[in-house]
Design a protein around this motif. Structure first.
Motif, PDB file in Angstrom:
ATOM      1  N   ALA A 158      58.070 152.812 -17.838  1.00  0.00           N
ATOM      2  CA  ALA A 158      57.770 151.593 -17.960  1.00  0.00           C
ATOM      3  C   ALA A 158      58.935 151.243 -19.393  1.00  0.00           C
ATOM      4  O   ALA A 158      58.287 149.969 -18.843  1.00  0.00           O
ATOM      5  CB  ALA A 158      55.886 151.900 -18.847  1.00  0.00           C
ATOM      6  N   ARG A 173      61.251 150.337 -17.307  1.00  0.00           N
ATOM      7  CA  ARG A 173      61.111 149.364 -15.771  1.00  0.00           C
ATOM      8  C   ARG A 173      60.526 147.412 -16.590  1.00  0.00           C
ATOM      9  O   ARG A 173      60.884 146.984 -16.285  1.00  0.00           O
ATOM     10  CB  ARG A 173      60.013 150.013 -14.753  1.00  0.00           C
ATOM     11  CG  ARG A 173      60.128 151.259 -14.382  1.00  0.00           C
ATOM     12  CD  ARG A 173      59.165 151.419 -13.563  1.00  0.00           C
ATOM     13  NE  ARG A 173      58.337 152.177 -14.099  1.00  0.00           N
ATOM     14  CZ  ARG A 173      57.013 152.614 -14.496  1.00  0.00           C
ATOM     15  NH1 ARG A 173      56.308 150.750 -13.569  1.00  0.00           N
ATOM     16  NH2 ARG A 173      55.795 153.221 -14.960  1.00  0.00           N
ATOM     17  N   ARG A 174      60.111 147.804 -18.137  1.00  0.00           N
ATOM     18  CA  ARG A 174      59.513 146.670 -18.414  1.00  0.00           C
ATOM     19  C   ARG A 174      61.011 145.961 -19.399  1.00  0.00           C
ATOM     20  O   ARG A 174      61.023 144.450 -19.542  1.00  0.00           O
ATOM     21  CB  ARG A 174      58.573 146.994 -19.165  1.00  0.00           C
ATOM     22  CG  ARG A 174      59.295 147.474 -20.696  1.00  0.00           C
ATOM     23  CD  ARG A 174      58.366 147.839 -21.500  1.00  0.00           C
ATOM     24  NE  ARG A 174      59.119 147.664 -22.831  1.00  0.00           N
ATOM     25  CZ  ARG A 174      57.782 148.980 -23.902  1.00  0.00           C
ATOM     26  NH1 ARG A 174      56.748 149.582 -23.217  1.00  0.00           N
ATOM     27  NH2 ARG A 174      58.123 149.252 -25.030  1.00  0.00           N
ATOM     28  N   SER A 175      61.829 146.604 -19.257  1.00  0.00           N
ATOM     29  CA  SER A 175      63.643 146.099 -19.296  1.00  0.00           C
ATOM     30  C   SER A 175      63.786 145.488 -18.764  1.00  0.00           C
ATOM     31  O   SER A 175      64.402 145.552 -17.566  1.00  0.00           O
ATOM     32  CB  SER A 175      63.811 147.353 -20.454  1.00  0.00           C
ATOM     33  OG  SER A 175      63.036 148.285 -21.233  1.00  0.00           O
ATOM     34  N   ALA A 176      64.781 144.597 -19.854  1.00  0.00           N
ATOM     35  CA  ALA A 176      65.685 143.771 -19.088  1.00  0.00           C
ATOM     36  C   ALA A 176      66.555 143.265 -20.150  1.00  0.00           C
ATOM     37  O   ALA A 176      67.317 142.399 -20.742  1.00  0.00           O
ATOM     38  CB  ALA A 176      65.558 141.970 -18.309  1.00  0.00           C
ATOM     39  N   ARG A 198      67.082 139.361 -16.264  1.00  0.00           N
ATOM     40  CA  ARG A 198      66.470 138.750 -15.039  1.00  0.00           C
ATOM     41  C   ARG A 198      65.099 137.644 -16.466  1.00  0.00           C
ATOM     42  O   ARG A 198      65.654 137.380 -17.271  1.00  0.00           O
ATOM     43  CB  ARG A 198      65.282 139.442 -14.260  1.00  0.00           C
ATOM     44  CG  ARG A 198      64.100 140.407 -15.364  1.00  0.00           C
ATOM     45  CD  ARG A 198      63.178 140.825 -14.989  1.00  0.00           C
ATOM     46  NE  ARG A 198      62.664 141.206 -15.326  1.00  0.00           N
ATOM     47  CZ  ARG A 198      62.370 142.903 -15.585  1.00  0.00           C
ATOM     48  NH1 ARG A 198      63.161 143.321 -15.398  1.00  0.00           N
ATOM     49  NH2 ARG A 198      61.541 143.016 -16.877  1.00  0.00           N
ATOM     50  N   PRO A 221      57.557 134.835 -19.718  1.00  0.00           N
ATOM     51  CA  PRO A 221      56.845 135.783 -20.357  1.00  0.00           C
ATOM     52  C   PRO A 221      55.643 136.170 -19.474  1.00  0.00           C
ATOM     53  O   PRO A 221      55.224 137.239 -20.111  1.00  0.00           O
ATOM     54  CB  PRO A 221      56.376 135.025 -22.095  1.00  0.00           C
ATOM     55  CG  PRO A 221      57.091 133.392 -22.377  1.00  0.00           C
ATOM     56  CD  PRO A 221      57.751 133.750 -20.688  1.00  0.00           C
ATOM     57  N   ARG A 222      55.396 134.828 -19.167  1.00  0.00           N
ATOM     58  CA  ARG A 222      53.872 135.658 -18.005  1.00  0.00           C
ATOM     59  C   ARG A 222      54.629 135.855 -16.775  1.00  0.00           C
ATOM     60  O   ARG A 222      53.443 135.761 -16.219  1.00  0.00           O
ATOM     61  CB  ARG A 222      52.832 134.478 -18.626  1.00  0.00           C
ATOM     62  CG  ARG A 222      51.857 134.274 -19.607  1.00  0.00           C
ATOM     63  CD  ARG A 222      50.954 133.565 -19.675  1.00  0.00           C
ATOM     64  NE  ARG A 222      49.720 133.989 -20.608  1.00  0.00           N
ATOM     65  CZ  ARG A 222      48.890 133.588 -20.781  1.00  0.00           C
ATOM     66  NH1 ARG A 222      48.427 132.450 -20.733  1.00  0.00           N
ATOM     67  NH2 ARG A 222      48.004 134.134 -22.213  1.00  0.00           N
ATOM     68  N   GLY A 274      55.509 135.465 -13.407  1.00  0.00           N
ATOM     69  CA  GLY A 274      55.761 133.281 -11.906  1.00  0.00           C
ATOM     70  C   GLY A 274      54.640 132.919 -11.986  1.00  0.00           C
ATOM     71  O   GLY A 274      53.646 133.860 -12.830  1.00  0.00           O
ATOM     72  N   ASN A 275      54.737 132.257 -11.460  1.00  0.00           N
ATOM     73  CA  ASN A 275      53.750 131.367 -11.871  1.00  0.00           C
ATOM     74  C   ASN A 275      52.026 132.280 -10.720  1.00  0.00           C
ATOM     75  O   ASN A 275      52.184 132.549 -10.080  1.00  0.00           O
ATOM     76  CB  ASN A 275      53.606 129.765 -11.399  1.00  0.00           C
ATOM     77  CG  ASN A 275      52.226 128.929 -11.395  1.00  0.00           C
ATOM     78  OD1 ASN A 275      51.241 129.005 -10.661  1.00  0.00           O
ATOM     79  ND2 ASN A 275      52.655 127.756 -12.317  1.00  0.00           N
ATOM     80  N   PRO A 276      50.593 131.526 -12.039  1.00  0.00           N
ATOM     81  CA  PRO A 276      49.735 132.714 -11.175  1.00  0.00           C
ATOM     82  C   PRO A 276      49.619 132.287  -9.424  1.00  0.00           C
ATOM     83  O   PRO A 276      48.605 132.683  -8.988  1.00  0.00           O
ATOM     84  CB  PRO A 276      48.639 132.251 -11.883  1.00  0.00           C
ATOM     85  CG  PRO A 276      49.393 131.274 -13.111  1.00  0.00           C
ATOM     86  CD  PRO A 276      50.752 131.145 -12.799  1.00  0.00           C
ATOM     87  N   PHE A 277      49.480 130.985  -9.412  1.00  0.00           N
ATOM     88  CA  PHE A 277      49.129 130.398  -8.333  1.00  0.00           C
ATOM     89  C   PHE A 277      50.081 130.738  -6.711  1.00  0.00           C
ATOM     90  O   PHE A 277      50.299 129.729  -5.740  1.00  0.00           O
ATOM     91  CB  PHE A 277      48.659 129.071  -8.755  1.00  0.00           C
ATOM     92  CG  PHE A 277      47.848 128.810  -9.249  1.00  0.00           C
ATOM     93  CD1 PHE A 277      46.725 129.296  -9.542  1.00  0.00           C
ATOM     94  CD2 PHE A 277      47.968 128.130 -10.453  1.00  0.00           C
ATOM     95  CE1 PHE A 277      45.171 129.370 -10.254  1.00  0.00           C
ATOM     96  CE2 PHE A 277      47.505 127.924 -11.235  1.00  0.00           C
ATOM     97  CZ  PHE A 277      45.692 128.823 -11.899  1.00  0.00           C
TER      98      PHE A 277
END
Lengths: 125, 434
Positions: A66, A69-72, A113, A117-118, A120-123
């Motif tokens: 993890a 994988r979370r790193s960029a 990338r 911070p959150r 993509g857009n949740p919609f």
């Protein structure tokens, strides 16, 4: 009045009994944490590419994927982290071709990338 | 990699069959990996899963699937569905909308580990803590002694990971990519650390502390983390040795049977599974001290640049921040909704919050919310307010707190540092009406 007080005291006693830590829960939580930490991972959880086996074997001695994988990070930052882990976390220092193989893999597959911070857009899908 | 043992054997198989030999073959080393690290290697490669057989059903994380994309969630008895930041070490963030309680319940308390979670102790009353170093009389106290000898205090104390908000940094900083959810405000009961330090006879030469706990590093070599602070913070009336959380014994995940509570400063100082505090004439040198660890630039550095942190300063009081708890990021509201009743929590390290403002037009206009005073010092503060919406459609709720010194959350994460401490940018929650 007195009866009400006694009843209230009874409720309090019952409440404190409920609040007393279930020693079994403490044990189960510790075991659950160990189980989660010890969960088997497959190498294929990482992006396919040259150096993946080396990265998987070397890095997961201390932490699961993890963290990768979370790193960029840029190559330079990945390279810097190799020294940081050796200095601060007792990792066997990485040197030479092996270090290059690991850093190359990480920089290639876990490079910078463009994401908020959150994510993509949740919609959007 | 000098893989031996034949090309037909994968490194997986090698480790599964004989991890010690595999390690020697693969890395030309022997005896480097010991105990837990060796087991972990076997585990990671599919050899064994400790506790797998005793594991009650339902304790596995929900997101066993190793898909990319959305966040994964923790599923653990006694814990809410927290965002899983990582399994080893185990870290999980509380989604902002679950932080609505004025007193954070145990199930919604974020999980931060640097190492492995110790096994539960059979009899907490016999747990011992040591006070030594620059004191006249080093002392050892059981939890029973603590309760008997010192005044018990109960306070609501906000405690936040030093890396909370890290995901706001650009370029990305190393560590858990926390949003705003590595924050808690539980009701803690314990004894004031200063009372205990005075009982040991703290010397004038005691200028710093060093904290120790029972959790070990994931490599099984040494402690998971051992940090310290200036003596002034140790003598603060709100810095306590906690023995109860929300009126109950401290949960295992949160440091049972006793932990330090150092409110308003990086959570790593609030040592879990607390065993010892040493008073020192010089800053502590434990794991997690010095360099870039829990330290921020005094002279700002170029974001993304290399720096060993030698000139950085320890992060102490955490910066001002607020969370929105009434509406989840990604909430969808009925057609025709023209007002939002908003609420959340706000806090500012050792300071208080003087204002919270909200914008629903990308910062063009801001509206002041109502902010309640904290129930006690170092507790977070409830904020509430109503904003109007002009139409259906896509909106973002931007929310921003200002501390009692007049400093507000910046538009973007400021003072970039390699390990990503102190990010407190204005937050944005997306909502869709209709």
């Amino acid at each position: 009045m007195r009866g009400a007080l006694l009843a209230a005291a009874g409720v309090l006693l019952a409440a404190s009994a409920v609040l007393a830590q279930d020693p079994d829960l403490a044990r189960r939580q510790a075991e659950a944490a160990a189980a989660i930490a010890g969960r088997a991972e497959e190498e294929t959880v990482l992006a396919e590419g040259e150096g993946r086996s080396e990265v998987f074997a070397y890095c997961t001695v201390c932490h699961n994927t993890a963290l990768i994988r979370r790193s960029a990070f840029t190559r330079d930052r990945w390279d810097e982290l190799m020294d940081w882990m050796a200095e601060k976390h007792g990792m066997n220092p990485l040197e030479g071709e092996f270090r290059q193989a690991i850093v190359d893999y990480l920089a290639t597959h876990y490079g910078p990338r463009q994401r908020g911070p959150r994510g993509g857009n949740p919609f959007l899908d | 990699m000098t893989q031996q043992g034949g090309p037909e054997r994968s490194v997986h198989e090698l480790y599964r069959d004989d991890p010690e030999r595999a390690d020697a073959l693969a890395w030309g080393r022997r005896g480097v990996l010991k105990g837990a690290a060796l087991a972990a290697m076997g585990t990671a490669l599919g050899g064994t899963i400790p506790f797998a057989r005793q594991m009650p059903a339902g304790l596995l994380p929900a997101a066993l699937a190793q898909g990319q994309g959305g966040p994964q969630f923790l599923e653990m008895e006694g814990k809410a569905r927290l965002i899983l930041q990582g399994e080893r070490p185990l870290n999980a963030e509380t989604p902002e909308h679950l932080l609505d309680d004025d007193v954070t319940p145990a199930d919604k308390f974020f999980i931060r580990n640097n190492g492995s979670v110790p096994e539960a102790v059979a009899d907490p009353r016999t747990w011992k803590i040591t006070i030594d170093g620059e004191v006249n009389t080093p002392i050892e106290l059981t939890l029973g002694d603590l309760e008997r000898r010192f005044e018990l205090v109960t306070r609501r104390l906000q405690m936040e990971c030093g890396g909370n908000g890290r995901s706001g940094f650009s370029p990305q900083a190393a560590g858990n990519q926390w949003g705003n959810g590595a924050i808690s405000c539980a009701e803690w009961t314990g004894v004031r650390l200063r009372d205990v330090l005075r009982a040991a006879g703290a010397k004038d030469s005691a200028k710093f502390t060093g904290h120790h706990g029972a959790d070990s590093h994931l490599s099984a070599q040494g402690p998971a983390i051992s940090r310290g602070m200036r003596i002034e913070k140790a003598m603060d009336e709100d810095t306590i040795i906690a023995i109860r959380m929300n009126g109950a014994p401290i949960p295992q995940m949160h440091g049972a049977p006793t932990r330090l509570m150092v409110p308003g400063w990086p959570g790593s100082l609030s040592q879990k599974w607390f065993t010892r505090i040493e008073l020192r004439a010089s800053p502590h040198s434990g794991r997690g001290m010095g360099g870039t660890s829990y330290r921020v630039p005094v002279r700002p550095i170029v974001p993304g640049s290399r720096n060993n942190g030698a000139d950085f300063a320890d992060l102490e009081s955490m910066p001002v921040r607020c969370v929105l708890t009434s509406h989840a990021h990604g909430a969808r509201l009925p057609t025709g909704t023209r007002a939002l009743d908003l609420r959340g929590q706000a806090w500012a390290g050792d300071l208080t919050v003087s204002a919270v403002h909200v914008s629903v037009d990308f910062g063009a206009t801001w509206q002041a919310m109502t902010v309640n005073p904290p129930p006690n010092r170092h507790a977070w503060q409830r904020w509430t307010g109503r904003v109007a919406l002009p139409s259906d459609g896509y909106f973002e709720v931007w929310y921003r707190a200002t501390d009692s010194n007049g400093r507000m959350q910046p538009h973007v994460a400021a003072n970039w540092n390699p390990q990503g401490y102190g990010a407190n940018p204005i937050s944005r929650a997306a909502i869709l009406v209709g």
